[in-house]
Design a protein around this motif. Structure first.
Motif, PDB file in Angstrom:
ATOM      1  N   ILE A  86     -34.444   1.969 -12.876  1.00 29.23           N
ATOM      2  CA  ILE A  86     -34.480   3.069 -13.835  1.00 29.23           C
ATOM      3  C   ILE A  86     -35.802   3.820 -13.695  1.00 29.23           C
ATOM      4  CG2 ILE A  86     -34.497   3.689 -16.275  1.00 29.23           C
ATOM      5  CD1 ILE A  86     -32.674   1.394 -16.844  1.00 29.23           C
ATOM      6  N   THR A  87     -35.711   5.137 -13.570  1.00 30.48           N
ATOM      7  CA  THR A  87     -36.881   6.008 -13.549  1.00 30.48           C
ATOM      8  C   THR A  87     -36.696   7.078 -14.616  1.00 30.48           C
ATOM      9  OG1 THR A  87     -37.266   5.662 -11.182  1.00 30.48           O
ATOM     10  CG2 THR A  87     -38.259   7.606 -12.183  1.00 30.48           C
ATOM     11  N   LEU A  88     -37.585   7.096 -15.587  1.00 27.34           N
ATOM     12  CA  LEU A  88     -37.539   8.062 -16.680  1.00 27.34           C
ATOM     13  C   LEU A  88     -38.726   9.005 -16.568  1.00 27.34           C
ATOM     14  CD1 LEU A  88     -36.600   5.675 -19.648  1.00 27.34           C
ATOM     15  CD2 LEU A  88     -35.067   7.019 -18.205  1.00 27.34           C
ATOM     16  N   THR A  89     -38.443  10.304 -16.570  1.00 25.57           N
ATOM     17  CA  THR A  89     -39.481  11.322 -16.393  1.00 25.57           C
ATOM     18  C   THR A  89     -39.589  12.156 -17.661  1.00 25.57           C
ATOM     19  OG1 THR A  89     -39.005  11.440 -14.037  1.00 25.57           O
ATOM     20  CG2 THR A  89     -40.292  13.228 -14.976  1.00 25.57           C
ATOM     21  N   SER A  90     -40.799  12.257 -18.169  1.00 31.60           N
ATOM     22  CA  SER A  90     -41.067  13.054 -19.365  1.00 31.60           C
ATOM     23  C   SER A  90     -41.677  14.391 -18.952  1.00 31.60           C
ATOM     24  CB  SER A  90     -42.022  12.306 -20.300  1.00 31.60           C
ATOM     25  OG  SER A  90     -42.364  13.098 -21.418  1.00 31.60           O
ATOM     26  N   PRO A 111     -33.878  13.493 -22.150  1.00 28.94           N
ATOM     27  CA  PRO A 111     -33.375  12.384 -21.313  1.00 28.94           C
ATOM     28  C   PRO A 111     -34.315  11.182 -21.292  1.00 28.94           C
ATOM     29  CG  PRO A 111     -33.032  14.491 -20.223  1.00 28.94           C
ATOM     30  CD  PRO A 111     -33.863  14.782 -21.428  1.00 28.94           C
ATOM     31  N   PHE A 112     -35.628  11.432 -21.377  1.00 33.44           N
ATOM     32  CA  PHE A 112     -36.595  10.331 -21.394  1.00 33.44           C
ATOM     33  C   PHE A 112     -36.381   9.450 -22.624  1.00 33.44           C
ATOM     34  CE2 PHE A 112     -40.636   8.423 -22.548  1.00 33.44           C
ATOM     35  CZ  PHE A 112     -41.109   7.946 -21.344  1.00 33.44           C
ATOM     36  N   GLY A 145     -33.036   7.628 -22.577  1.00 37.58           N
ATOM     37  CA  GLY A 145     -33.035   6.508 -21.639  1.00 37.58           C
ATOM     38  C   GLY A 145     -33.632   5.262 -22.262  1.00 37.58           C
ATOM     39  N   LEU A 189     -41.909   4.769 -15.601  1.00 36.09           N
ATOM     40  CA  LEU A 189     -42.124   5.825 -16.596  1.00 36.09           C
ATOM     41  C   LEU A 189     -43.163   6.782 -16.036  1.00 36.09           C
ATOM     42  CD1 LEU A 189     -42.391   3.579 -19.793  1.00 36.09           C
ATOM     43  CD2 LEU A 189     -40.331   4.606 -18.811  1.00 36.09           C
TER      44      LEU A 189
END
Length: 686
Positions: free
Chosen positions: A66-70, A89-90, A93, A111
């Motif tokens: 999982i890669t979450l981008t803010s 989406p961040f 997630g 993150l």
């Protein structure tokens, strides 16, 4: 997940569909294998929404990494804002990990990006952490507590990770990889003693700023006895502004006090600006080091850094067993270090600049800088081994540069050439044919090679390649430097407009001119020049400047067609000629049946082929496939030297039975070249 009935893998799923083929007619074990190769999150999400069976198979794959981008602003897709009707989406997630029963499927969590903190200056004045930052850390801690199978965690946000997350990571029993990025802005945060994580094997900490974020990592380094790779990146401000704030002793003080040095196999240091102390010799076990990377910021005034960097000793006090060395340093002190030990297998001089658009040798795609990428910092300066950097001033005079280059080449040839498998030399060192010949003579194990060349044609290259029997990747760099830049700008422009593309190769006055020739012309020349299967069958990838080409299988063309093209074949020893007539016909039929790219043809007896073509036997000796030559029939390999290269005959194109041999060549981009170390490791990053 619930247990699966064993009969599912012996049956097929064929729901009735009135107007089409059945949804799935393959056995479920085969469908599961196909799903395992899907790596795009969007595709996996669509599979999960297709049916229950595919949801069961694709869900673990979707949540595995999982890669979450803010982002600091709302982004739009087709004029519709992301997260419309809910949140970003961040945030969604993190919510899915915390509230749904899928957290145990996660193996890797990243993150990254920009986390907006309101009223940051006001909170900094009163010594408070902004509520938004605190709530972020609480949410991440809740997610970490649920991911009991987590093996890799990466914090690359622009805000500091707080103690609550560290404590959650310390409880994970399978955490092996940890990446931490400190903020680039200077806003006070609580000082933290990073807790130990006993199972950790990989640790990467970037943008370290001791004056603003003096977190204590000595306990972490002391307790991580399984740590095998350590990468430390300091803020470029330390070196650019000559801030003597880095105390190396503080990071390893508990290891020193306990007399338990860090026993790591790989060490990477970037932008280190610190004094050397004797205690550091017992902080790191030099005998265990195998791979070292040292990168420094070349944008700073190196003469100002000399007072600090000169404190690091040139020669280590322990015997080194280094197998890989990567640095952007070029200096006499570092050259002497290279000559102080033996046995290197991989040596990389980083050529990449901070601005890819100015790098004529970079095949990387040009990407606009965004806030998602941690601020880069680096360029040529300093040095090497696990005990610390040997920074040196850049040599300005051409004579000094030449002497340092010769010292490097002599030490590499004498101490490491016999074991080298990968070698990437600086683009500022344009090597003559004789210099490359001496290097080739001493390096029979080379598999990947990159160097800057003075060749103004491809003839000299054909003299060198036959003696690199194990070479699979070749990178030819355009010479750089003030003199090279001025010459390249004037000559390339005149050649480009004075001759058509079909004649530009023949009229090229420098290697830079060859690179500027049309791709079709270059590929045709490479196809003809690399058609000798006995010599070039191992070579898979070749690049010229920023252009990369992948080499595939062999095929033949009619002799009259080959003559009409009028290309000149590379010079190769005549002992390495085309296959015999009978084998050529058999291979030609096989190639006609299977013309796909990348299927190499079989090699044949070079002596028989040379006799059938009417060429005299080679004065350089017989060249045959190593894997097809019986041990009893193997002859001693010819020893290349400058004289044999200069006297080698220029031969005609490889042909057999009235047909000319060619090799399939196609232009490839970064997605292919990055798999090879002489391209992939040529970057200012750890």
């Amino acid at each position: 997940m619930a247990a699966v009935n064993r009969n599912m893998f012996d049956a097929t799923v064929t729901p009735d569909r009135p107007h089409g083929a059945p949804l799935m007619i393959l056995p479920l074990n085969l469908v599961a294998l196909i799903v395992s190769y899907v790596d795009d999150p969007a595709d996996l999400a669509r599979l999960c929404r297709t049916c229950r069976v595919l949801n069961y198979m694709a869900l673990p794959q979707l949540y595995k990494h999982i890669t979450l981008t803010s982002y600091d602003k709302i982004r739009y897709r087709d004029e519709e804002p992301e997260g419309m009707g809910s949140a970003s989406p961040f945030s969604m997630g993190l919510n899915a990990i915390i509230t749904r029963p899928y957290a145990t499927l996660v193996r890797s969590l990243t993150l990254r990006g920009i986390w907006r903190e309101l009223e940051l200056e006001e909170h900094a004045r009163v010594g408070r952490v902004p509520d938004s930052a605190m709530m972020l850390n609480i949410a991440v801690r809740a997610a970490v507590d649920k991911m009991t199978e987590l093996e890799s965690f990466s914090w690359e946000l622009n805000t500091k990770m707080l103690e609550t997350v560290y404590l959650g990571l310390a409880k994970l029993p399978k955490l092996k990889s940890l990446t931490i990025r400190f903020p680039s802005s200077r806003h006070p945060r609580p000082t933290i003693v990073i807790p130990p994580m006993p199972q950790l094997q990989y640790l990467r900490i970037t943008d370290i700023d001791p004056l603003c974020y003096p977190d204590d990592m000595s306990t972490l380094l002391w307790k991580c006895r399984k740590l095998r790779e350590l990468n430390l990146h300091w803020s470029p401000r330390m070196r650019n502004e000559q801030e003597p704030s880095v105390m190396v002793h503080d990071y390893f003080r508990k290891c020193i006090a306990a007399k338990q040095p860090v026993s790591v196999r790989k060490v990477g240091l970037q932008n280190l600006y610190a004094l050397h102390t004797e205690e550091f010799n017992v902080a790191v076990d030099n005998a265990a080091l195998e791979e070292v990377t040292i990168l420094n910021n070349g944008g700073a005034d190196l003469s100002m850094n000399t007072f600090v960097d000169s404190t690091w000793p040139t020669m280590p006090k322990q015997d080194l067993r280094l197998k890989s060395l990567r640095q952007d340093a070029i200096g006499r002190k570092h050259a002497e270090f290279v000559g102080s030990f033996t046995g290197l297998e991989r040596l990389y001089f980083v050529n990449a600049s901070l601005n890819p658009s100015d790098d004529i040798n970079s095949p990387r795609p040009l990407i606009a800088s965004t806030a998602l990428t941690p601020p880069g910092s680096d360029n040529p300066s300093s040095e090497t081994h696990g005990s610390g950097p040997y920074s040196t001033m850049a040599a300005n005079s051409p004579s000094r540069q030449a002497s340092i280059r010769d010292l490097y080449l002599n030490n590499i040839t004498l101490n490491h050439a016999a074991t080298l498998r990968h070698l990437l030399l600086p683009a500022r060192w344009p090597l003559s044919a004789s210099a490359v010949a001496r290097l080739v003579h001493a390096s029979p194990q080379l598999e990947q090679l990159g160097f800057a060349t003075e060749f103004n044609d491809m003839e000299s290259l054909g003299l060198l390649l036959p003696f690199l029997r194990k070479l699979v990747a070749l990178r030819l760099l355009v010479p750089t430097g003030p003199t090279s830049d001025a010459t390249r700008a004037s000559v390339s422009k005149s050649v480009k407009y004075a001759f058509p593309s079909t004649h530009a190769l023949a009229n090229a006055q420098s290697f830079a001119d060859i690179v500027e020739v049309d791709d079709e012309v270059l590929m045709e020349r490479l196809s003809e020049s690399l058609a000798d299967q006995q010599v070039f069958h191992r070579l898979k990838v070749i690049s010229m400047g920023r252009k990369g080409f992948q080499l595939g299988g062999y095929y033949t063309v009619p002799a009259d067609e080959g003559d009409q093209q009028g290309h000149v074949q590379l010079q190769t020893p005549s002992g390495s000629r085309a296959p015999s007539a009978e084998e050529a016909r058999n291979q030609d039929k096989a190639q006609d049946r299977s013309p796909s790219f990348g299927v190499p043809g079989s090699a044949s007896n070079s002596r028989t082929a040379s006799q059938s073509n009417g060429h005299p036997p080679s004065s350089l000796g017989k060249r045959r496939r190593e894997d097809e030559t019986p041990a009893a029939e193997q002859e001693e390999e010819p020893t290349p030297n400058v004289e044999s290269f200069d006297n080698a005959p220029c031969l005609h194109p490889v042909f057999s039975d009235g047909r000319h041999w060619r090799r399939r060549v196609r232009r490839v981009g970064w997605e292919v070249l990055q798999r090879w170390e002489i391209w992939g490791l040529d970057k200012q990053e750890l």
